[in-house]
Each structure stands twice: as C-alpha cells, then as structure tokens.
Design a protein around this motif. Structure first.
Motif, PDB file in Angstrom:
ATOM      1  N   ALA A  67       0.616  -0.629   0.032  1.00 13.96           N
ATOM      2  CA  ALA A  67      -0.221   0.454   0.035  1.00 13.96           C
ATOM      3  C   ALA A  67       1.076   1.095   0.093  1.00 13.96           C
ATOM      4  O   ALA A  67       1.897   1.431   0.838  1.00 13.96           O
ATOM      5  N   LEU A  68       0.548   2.645  -1.053  1.00 12.27           N
ATOM      6  CA  LEU A  68       1.427   3.693  -0.729  1.00 12.27           C
ATOM      7  C   LEU A  68       0.358   4.692  -0.843  1.00 12.27           C
ATOM      8  O   LEU A  68      -0.407   4.847  -1.570  1.00 12.27           O
ATOM      9  N   ILE A  69       0.322   5.814   0.081  1.00 11.74           N
ATOM     10  CA  ILE A  69      -0.360   6.639   0.342  1.00 11.74           C
ATOM     11  C   ILE A  69       0.708   7.764  -0.238  1.00 11.74           C
ATOM     12  O   ILE A  69       2.131   8.062   1.377  1.00 11.74           O
ATOM     13  N   LEU A  70       0.783   8.962  -0.498  1.00  6.77           N
ATOM     14  CA  LEU A  70       1.594   9.805  -0.985  1.00  6.77           C
ATOM     15  C   LEU A  70       0.075  11.321  -0.466  1.00  6.77           C
ATOM     16  O   LEU A  70      -1.005  11.038  -0.467  1.00  6.77           O
ATOM     17  N   ALA A  71       0.998  12.141  -0.324  1.00 10.62           N
ATOM     18  CA  ALA A  71       0.814  13.317   1.021  1.00 10.62           C
ATOM     19  C   ALA A  71       1.221  14.286   0.211  1.00 10.62           C
ATOM     20  O   ALA A  71       2.128  14.054   0.234  1.00 10.62           O
ATOM     21  N   THR A 138      -0.554  -3.043  -4.351  1.00  9.12           N
ATOM     22  CA  THR A 138      -2.261  -2.706  -4.942  1.00  9.12           C
ATOM     23  C   THR A 138      -3.206  -1.604  -4.511  1.00  9.12           C
ATOM     24  O   THR A 138      -4.159  -1.695  -5.147  1.00  9.12           O
ATOM     25  N   GLU A 139      -3.017  -1.443  -3.346  1.00  7.46           N
ATOM     26  CA  GLU A 139      -3.551  -0.273  -3.433  1.00  7.46           C
ATOM     27  C   GLU A 139      -2.642   1.236  -2.981  1.00  7.46           C
ATOM     28  O   GLU A 139      -1.657   1.609  -2.871  1.00  7.46           O
ATOM     29  N   LEU A 140      -3.445   2.215  -3.411  1.00  4.68           N
ATOM     30  CA  LEU A 140      -2.777   3.608  -3.637  1.00  4.68           C
ATOM     31  C   LEU A 140      -3.805   4.776  -3.254  1.00  4.68           C
ATOM     32  O   LEU A 140      -4.981   5.029  -3.707  1.00  4.68           O
ATOM     33  N   VAL A 141      -3.931   5.456  -2.257  1.00  7.58           N
ATOM     34  CA  VAL A 141      -3.898   6.621  -2.001  1.00  7.58           C
ATOM     35  C   VAL A 141      -2.994   8.004  -2.001  1.00  7.58           C
ATOM     36  O   VAL A 141      -2.450   8.065  -1.794  1.00  7.58           O
ATOM     37  N   PHE A 142      -4.306   8.962  -2.477  1.00  6.66           N
ATOM     38  CA  PHE A 142      -3.551  10.525  -3.005  1.00  6.66           C
ATOM     39  C   PHE A 142      -4.525  11.301  -2.084  1.00  6.66           C
ATOM     40  O   PHE A 142      -5.961  11.611  -2.207  1.00  6.66           O
ATOM     41  N   ASP A 143      -3.745  11.111  -0.958  1.00  6.35           N
ATOM     42  CA  ASP A 143      -4.411  12.381   0.397  1.00  6.35           C
ATOM     43  C   ASP A 143      -4.494  13.175  -0.272  1.00  6.35           C
ATOM     44  O   ASP A 143      -3.118  14.041  -0.416  1.00  6.35           O
ATOM     45  N   VAL A 167      -1.468  -1.773  -9.209  1.00 10.69           N
ATOM     46  CA  VAL A 167      -2.507  -1.145  -8.446  1.00 10.69           C
ATOM     47  C   VAL A 167      -3.555  -1.920  -9.022  1.00 10.69           C
ATOM     48  O   VAL A 167      -4.161  -2.126  -9.735  1.00 10.69           O
ATOM     49  N   LYS A 168      -4.800  -2.347  -7.850  1.00 10.30           N
ATOM     50  CA  LYS A 168      -6.259  -2.856  -8.377  1.00 10.30           C
ATOM     51  C   LYS A 168      -7.175  -1.191  -7.433  1.00 10.30           C
ATOM     52  O   LYS A 168      -7.681  -1.689  -7.859  1.00 10.30           O
ATOM     53  N   ASN A 169      -6.956  -1.137  -6.749  1.00 14.26           N
ATOM     54  CA  ASN A 169      -7.613  -0.483  -6.182  1.00 14.26           C
ATOM     55  C   ASN A 169      -6.970   0.975  -5.642  1.00 14.26           C
ATOM     56  O   ASN A 169      -5.725   1.625  -4.832  1.00 14.26           O
ATOM     57  N   LYS A 170      -8.191   2.786  -6.266  1.00 13.27           N
ATOM     58  CA  LYS A 170      -7.121   3.762  -6.051  1.00 13.27           C
ATOM     59  C   LYS A 170      -8.448   3.969  -4.802  1.00 13.27           C
ATOM     60  O   LYS A 170      -9.742   4.501  -5.134  1.00 13.27           O
ATOM     61  N   ILE A 171      -7.745   5.450  -4.386  1.00 13.27           N
ATOM     62  CA  ILE A 171      -8.909   5.480  -3.458  1.00 13.27           C
ATOM     63  C   ILE A 171      -7.665   7.765  -3.539  1.00 13.27           C
ATOM     64  O   ILE A 171      -7.035   7.767  -3.093  1.00 13.27           O
ATOM     65  N   LEU A 172      -8.497   8.522  -3.925  1.00 18.04           N
ATOM     66  CA  LEU A 172      -8.405  10.023  -4.403  1.00 18.04           C
ATOM     67  C   LEU A 172      -9.189  10.906  -3.389  1.00 18.04           C
ATOM     68  O   LEU A 172     -10.250  10.956  -2.941  1.00 18.04           O
TER      69      LEU A 172
END
Length: 438
Positions: A67-71, A138-143, A167-172
């Motif tokens: 999981a990668l969370i970008l802030a 597989t999990e990517l978040v752009f906070d 990546v399967k799932n993205k949350i923006l």
C-alpha cells in the motif's frame, strides 16, 4: 490483513474513538464495491481513518510494499504515520519525506514495510534509486490530491503512477471536486463519497479594528487577553510577515512558535511540538499550517493578513472548532482596510478590554539527544525525570520520541532545575544531554 469486527473495535479503542461516522462507514462500503473511489472530505472529518480502514482488508500476508499513500506535505505524512502507529497494527510502516535523511529511509527498506507513506518527490526519488520494489503495490491513496496539484507535484505523481503496474484499488482524497482529474490516474470511472456536514462547526467570525499602522499592537492586545490554557494561531500570507510578527512579540516577551517555509525539518517539528504540548500559546504561521498538520484545537484563528482566496480562508478557520466545537476567527484590520468580497457580510467587531497580563505557558519543552534508534521510549523518559524528588507526574506533559532525539514537556516552573539535575545522567546506560528545545 483480515479486518474483523473485533479487529476494528480494537483499532477504534486504540484511537480513542467509540464509533465510525457516516462518511467513514460510506467509504468502507464504497471501497468494497468499487476499485476507484473519490473521497471529498475536509480537514478534521476523519478521512485518514476512513481510507486506512478501507485499505487494510485488502492487504495480504506477504513481504513487500503493498500500500502506498501519497501526501503533499511532510507534516501530513507524519500525521498519517502517527495514526497508523496509534492503531497498533501488526504491520510495518515506513514514512518518507524531504528533510528526513535519505540514508535512514534506505536502511528502513532493508525489511520492506507493508504500508509506505510519503511525499511525491521523495517517493519518486526512492523509485528512481531502486530502494524498494513497487511490483507488489495494489493499494494506492492520493491524500489531499487538490493540494498536491496546487503545490506542483503533477510530474512526480505521473512518474509514480507509471511505475505501479499491479494497482487494483485507488482512493483519491480531496477537499473539493473542482479539479481536473489527470489521465495518469485512470480515474474516469469512479464512485464519489462526500463527507456530509453533520454539525456545522460553530465558528464566530469577528473583526478587530486597529489604528492605521498598529496591527502588531492590536495582535499583542489580543494575546494579552488570553487566559491560561487558551491558544491562538496567527496566519500571515508571507514568511517575511511571520518573521516581523515574531520579532515584535519577542520584544514584548511573548513566548511563541513559528511555522513557515524555509525552516529545516527539525525546526518545524520542534516548533509544532512546543505548540502542541502547551509550551507556547501562540503559533505564527503561513498557510502551510492551514491543513495537514497535527495541532490542538484552537480558541482563536487570527488572520493578520487576509488571504485573497476564499478556500484558504475556510481552511485556516478549519483549524478551530474541531473537538471543542466552538472557536473564533478574527480578521485583524486597520481602519482603512477593506473586507474581502468573498465574505459577503460585515462581521461583528471584537472588543477587547485593556489587559496587561502576559500569561506564561504551563510547560517548557526539553530536547533529549536520544530517541527510538537508541532504544529509548516514553516509559524510559518518564522514569528518568520522575527519579528526581522535585518532579511529580503532574510536572510532565506530552512526550514525543523521534528517531534520534526526544521532546519532553516539563512544568515551566521546574524545567531549569530538571536540566541541571540531568547533567551527567544516563538512560539505559547511555550518556544523555538535556537542553531547552529551540
């Protein structure tokens, strides 16, 4: 990681939360059904917990970054990391950001984390140098994606997205939907969850009118009206103005913290720590402090300089009336200033009684030159200071342990005595140095 109701209950207990809010529940439900989810949520709505809980069930029991969370800012990265640590998950978490030694971050990848949190620039740097393998993400978040665009991170985010093939799932996450979604997100088809404002924050907007050329004096008068335990953040549009305010307050023996661009990371952490732990009642800041940082609830938000954009004005005000439910936003104006057109009304004038008091903060912050990498923890530091017969539990405040140093809030009446008593002392057989935090 399978997130059962029992796991979730334990996580919420660790965070001191009794139940999820409606936005968090909606996010969990949406991410179960949709691969691309946009979360429209303002600061203080619980968005971090919403996307973390949505992500956890999808993580597998295998090695590698999943999981990668970008802030957009180092402060938000540290805040997200703090929430993850409070959750007490059986997962390794790495945080990467500018101002943090790259060599330490590279060493931390010797055992790959499951969750990686970082700023776009630093994550791009790691990918280019090959310090971690992205093929299991597989999990990517752009906070705070809107803020990332505003700060010019498009190139870095485009590069990062181009390196992630699994990546399967993205949350923006964004505070507004008034943004153009770049092609590299592959986000044309997505489901939107919007945080409903269940209870509008009770923010009273007032104006403090000062004679021409006497804004600083007006600010000082407001600060002197504060009672013990009250606090205020003073926003200016430019760092030069912050420095000018700081110089004035220093001349009048007001203890304050300063948070603006141009400070080194250690300086930023020290300044925020002093404000969080009650060693300073006043925080002077540019708009990098308007969101994405962990600071306490505020009694006052003061606009020493009024921002040209309404969104910035709203974000600044959002630092107050969070947990306390009420707060006051003050427009500091001279008799010849004009109210911003976006305000749409004339605020009530804030009337202050003459006050000569200068309330001293309850605590002072001590810097100890030992931290996590020296196997020192909070319990060690509590035991160290309570060994002195003049210290009690009530004399210790917030303790923050960093990689190579720690901050301890100590009663202002006893901090000099504590520094003197700590000379030539050791923690875990390691010689230490205790000084007043700068």
């Amino acid at each position: 990681m399978k997130l059962s109701s029992t796991n979730q209950k334990a996580i919420l207990e660790n965070l001191g939360i009794s139940a999820l809010n409606e936005m968090q529940k909606a996010t969990l439900e949406a991410t179960e059904k949709h691969q691309n989810v946009m979360l429209l949520a303002p600061t203080g709505s619980g968005k971090t917990l919403a996307y973390l809980l949505s992500m956890l069930p999808k993580l597998q029991e295998k090695e590698g970054v999943q999981a990668l969370i970008l802030a957009p800012t180092r402060e938000l990265v540290l805040q997200i990391e703090s929430v993850l640590k409070q959750m007490k998950l059986p997962l390794k978490v790495n945080a990467c950001y500018g101002g943090h030694l790259f060599s330490i971050e590279r060493k931390n990848f010797s055992v790959p984390p499951t969750i990686l949190v970082g700023t776009p620039g630093r994550i791009k740097d790691h990918l280019e140098r090959g310090t971690f393998n992205p093929e299991h993400i597989t999990e990517l978040v752009f906070d705070e994606f809107d803020k990332s665009l505003e700060l010019g991170f498009t190139g870095q985010m485009r590069y990062i997205a181009g390196q992630l093939y699994q990546v399967k799932n993205k949350i923006l996450v964004s505070a507004t939907n008034a943004i153009d979604l770049p092609y590299y997100l592959d986000f044309d088809e997505h489901y939107t969850v919007e945080a409903a404002v269940e209870k509008k924050p009770d923010i009273t907007v007032k104006q403090l009118i000062c004679p021409r050329g006497e804004k600083l004096e007006g600010l000082l008068k407001l600060i002197k009206s504060l009672n013990a335990g009250q606090n205020v953040i003073v926003f200016a549009n430019h760092r030069d103005a912050c420095d000018r305010i700081g110089e004035f307050l220093e001349q009048h023996r007001v203890i304050f913290s300063l948070f603006r661009g141009g400070l080194e990371q250690d300086e930023r952490e020290s300044q925020l720590t002093k404000f969080r732990n009650g060693s300073a009642q006043v925080l002077i800041a540019t708009d990098i402090a308007s969101r994405g940082i962990d600071i306490p609830d505020l009694d006052y938000v003061v606009h020493f300089q009024i921002p040209p954009q309404e969104t910035t004005f709203v974000h600044r005000n959002g630092r107050t009336a969070r947990m306390k439910a009420t707060g006051t936003s003050v427009l500091l104006m001279t008799e010849t200033d004009y109210l911003p057109k976006y305000l749409g009304y004339k605020p009530e004038e804030l009337l202050l009684e003459e006050a000569e008091k200068n309330v001293q903060p309850a605590f002072a912050t001590l810097h100890i030159n030992k931290g996590k990498k020296h196997k020192v923890n909070k319990i060690d530091l509590v035991g160290f200071f309570l060994q002195f017969d003049f210290m009690t539990k009530e004399d210790l405040g917030l303790i923050e342990v960093k990689d190579f140093f720690s901050y301890v809030a100590v009663s202002r009446a006893k901090y000099k005595q504590a520094i003197e008593a700590a000379k030539n002392q050791k923690i875990k057989r390691k010689a230490i140095k205790v000084t007043l935090a700068k």
